[in-house]
Write an enzyme that holds these catalytic residues in place. Structure first.
Site, mmCIF file in Angstrom:
data_model
loop_
_atom_site.group_PDB
_atom_site.id
_atom_site.type_symbol
_atom_site.label_atom_id
_atom_site.label_comp_id
_atom_site.label_asym_id
_atom_site.label_seq_id
_atom_site.Cartn_x
_atom_site.Cartn_y
_atom_site.Cartn_z
ATOM 1 N N THR A 30 0.927 -1.328 -0.025
ATOM 2 C CA THR A 30 0.036 0.117 0.080
ATOM 3 C C THR A 30 0.844 1.242 -0.078
ATOM 4 O O THR A 30 0.406 2.249 -0.618
ATOM 5 C CB THR A 30 -0.767 -0.005 1.258
ATOM 6 N N ASP A 58 1.585 -6.086 -4.767
ATOM 7 C CA ASP A 58 0.809 -6.442 -3.526
ATOM 8 C C ASP A 58 1.276 -7.543 -2.630
ATOM 9 O O ASP A 58 1.365 -8.684 -3.228
ATOM 10 C CB ASP A 58 -0.515 -6.480 -3.816
ATOM 11 N N SER A 59 1.554 -7.547 -1.272
ATOM 12 C CA SER A 59 2.147 -8.565 -0.748
ATOM 13 C C SER A 59 1.269 -9.843 -0.398
ATOM 14 O O SER A 59 1.914 -10.624 -0.156
ATOM 15 C CB SER A 59 2.579 -8.008 0.735
ATOM 16 N N SER A 60 -0.001 -9.530 -1.013
ATOM 17 C CA SER A 60 -0.885 -10.818 -0.960
ATOM 18 C C SER A 60 -0.301 -11.795 -2.173
ATOM 19 O O SER A 60 -0.588 -13.003 -2.229
ATOM 20 C CB SER A 60 -2.217 -10.547 -1.242
ATOM 21 N N ASP A 113 -0.026 -6.995 4.379
ATOM 22 C CA ASP A 113 -0.781 -8.371 4.672
ATOM 23 C C ASP A 113 0.123 -9.180 4.916
ATOM 24 O O ASP A 113 -0.375 -10.342 5.718
ATOM 25 C CB ASP A 113 -1.547 -8.545 3.366
ATOM 26 N N THR A 148 -1.150 -23.023 18.981
ATOM 27 C CA THR A 148 -2.599 -22.720 19.498
ATOM 28 C C THR A 148 -2.897 -21.771 18.709
ATOM 29 O O THR A 148 -2.457 -20.852 17.960
ATOM 30 C CB THR A 148 -2.719 -21.938 20.996
ATOM 31 N N GLN A 149 -4.537 -21.986 18.397
ATOM 32 C CA GLN A 149 -5.227 -20.973 17.430
ATOM 33 C C GLN A 149 -5.758 -19.567 18.176
ATOM 34 O O GLN A 149 -6.289 -18.644 17.982
ATOM 35 C CB GLN A 149 -6.475 -21.489 16.729
ATOM 36 N N CYS A 150 -5.205 -19.487 19.532
ATOM 37 C CA CYS A 150 -5.591 -18.368 20.313
ATOM 38 C C CYS A 150 -4.609 -17.292 19.950
ATOM 39 O O CYS A 150 -3.537 -17.453 19.459
ATOM 40 C CB CYS A 150 -5.219 -18.607 21.906
HETATM 41 N N1 ASP Z 1 -2.534 -5.328 0.196
HETATM 42 C C1 ASP Z 1 -1.633 -4.585 0.836
HETATM 43 C C2 ASP Z 1 -0.364 -5.422 0.712
HETATM 44 O O1 ASP Z 1 -0.085 -6.077 1.514
HETATM 45 C C3 ASP Z 1 -1.920 -4.220 2.155
HETATM 46 C C4 ASP Z 1 -0.902 -3.359 2.640
HETATM 47 O O2 ASP Z 1 0.064 -2.955 2.138
HETATM 48 O O3 ASP Z 1 -1.294 -2.707 3.931
HETATM 49 O O4 ASP Z 1 0.453 -5.252 -0.096
#
Ligand code: ASP
Length: 334
Positions: A7, A51-53, A84, A270-272
């Site tokens: 972002t 985008d880091s996704s 992300d 743990t998922q906590c």
């Molecule tokens: N979708 C963006 C990413 O991870 C979100 C961010 O940068 O905050 O690249």
């Protein structure tokens, strides 16, 4: 400073209205303050900012390569990265960069650099300060950290906790390494010491690791499918509370078969959001340990996944992997 995307450097696509990454020169133009910092900053960028996704393990290898290539020429490194998957990248790098003795600080922002209310500038400027902080010849933070919204956190202890607050990251089981207010305050007793060994970069990561969250409606068919998938080397099991899971025969038997017949490493975390595995506390936790599931203690999912990818990449024996997995390698667990 290494720019990967995120972002921080995005702008609104006029056709779709969605945020997309733009190139690094535009980003730099938006931070004239960088000229005022009393440090020499050189910059490199991913050829195609993402985008880091869209991050994949080969991007971690690329980052490790970049750091290795420039390691001797710089006091520290700042990686601009989408929020992300920042915790995954920070965790992976912490394991890949063995005997790291320079700061590697990841940062990003919730609003693009061009936005009037952006959080990017403070994040970048303080990250550069942290990466360049030395006591004489000794770096103050010789580890992989995430700096975001006035806090420096250990990278492999961090999780993304909010998609809407500027304060996006949390380190549920480890206190911050530094806090930025009027002064930049480092908590030195929480920061790793400079290691003795020689800097060594590990670039082989095993990708056949599954993260499996237990839930009350999990079925035998689903679990059976997972453990019988071709090529699976390890399963990170996100269990309830202090490490508890169903003790129905089909559940325990499928995991036992995976461990004994398929040599799959199974890890209990743990998922906590906060806390750790206490293996003997309940019968539902003890049963898992009794069939040979490893104790992931207080690891985050991000750290457990990348630690296992790293250890499997080293081609160790099963016994050596278990023993290395259950002890802290980079301050990632107690
Ligand atoms: N979708 C963006 C990413 O991870 C979100 C961010 O940068 O905050 O690249």
């Amino acid at each position: 400073m290494i720019y990967t995307g995120g972002t921080i450097g995005m702008f609104k696509d006029l056709k779709t209205g969605s945020l997309v990454p733009f190139d690094f020169s535009q980003l730099i133009k938006n931070i004239p303050e960088l000229q005022l910092i009393d440090k020499k900053i050189d910059t490199i960028s991913f050829e195609q900012p993402i985008d880091s996704s869209n991050i994949r393990p080969h991007h971690w290898v690329l980052l490790a390569d970049m750091i290795e290539e420039h390691y001797d020429n710089y006091d520290g490194f700042v990686i601009l990265h989408g929020s992300d998957t920042m915790a995954y990248t920070a965790s992976a790098l912490s394991f890949m960069l063995e005997n790291l003795s320079k700061p590697v600080i990841l940062t990003g922002s919730q609003l693009p650099i061009g936005d009037l209310r952006t959080d990017a500038k403070e994040n970048i400027i303080t990250s550069i300060q942290i990466a360049g902080s030395y006591d004489g010849d000794v770096p103050v933070v010789p580890e992989v950290g995430i700096y975001f919204e006035f806090k420096l956190l250990r990278g492999n202890r961090t999780v993304k906790a909010s998609s809407e607050h500027f304060n996006a990251f949390d380190s549920p089981n480890y206190l911050p390494l530094a806090q930025s207010g009027v002064d930049l305050k480092f908590y030195k007793s929480r920061i790793l010491s400079v290691p003795d060994g020689i800097f060594n970069v590990h670039k082989v990561l095993e990708e056949n690791v599954i993260v499996l969250k237990i839930h009350p409606a999990i079925t035998e068919a689903y679990l059976s499918h997972i453990v019988n998938l071709t090529g699976v080397k390890a399963i990170i099991l996100e269990t309830y509370g202090s490490g508890n899971a169903p003790i129905q025969d089909w559940f325990i038997n499928l995991l036992k078969m995976a461990i004994e017949e398929k040599s799959i490493h199974i890890i209990n975390i743990t998922q906590c959001q906060k806390g750790r595995i206490v293996p003997d506390k309940y019968e539902t936790g003890r049963r898992l340990m009794s069939i040979g599931v490893y104790n992931g203690k207080d690891l985050t999912t991000e750290a457990a996944l990348t630690k296992m990818m790293y250890l499997l990449g080293k081609k160790l024996s099963k016994k050596a992997i278990k023993s290395a997995f259950e002890r802290p390698l980079r301050g990632e667990m107690d």
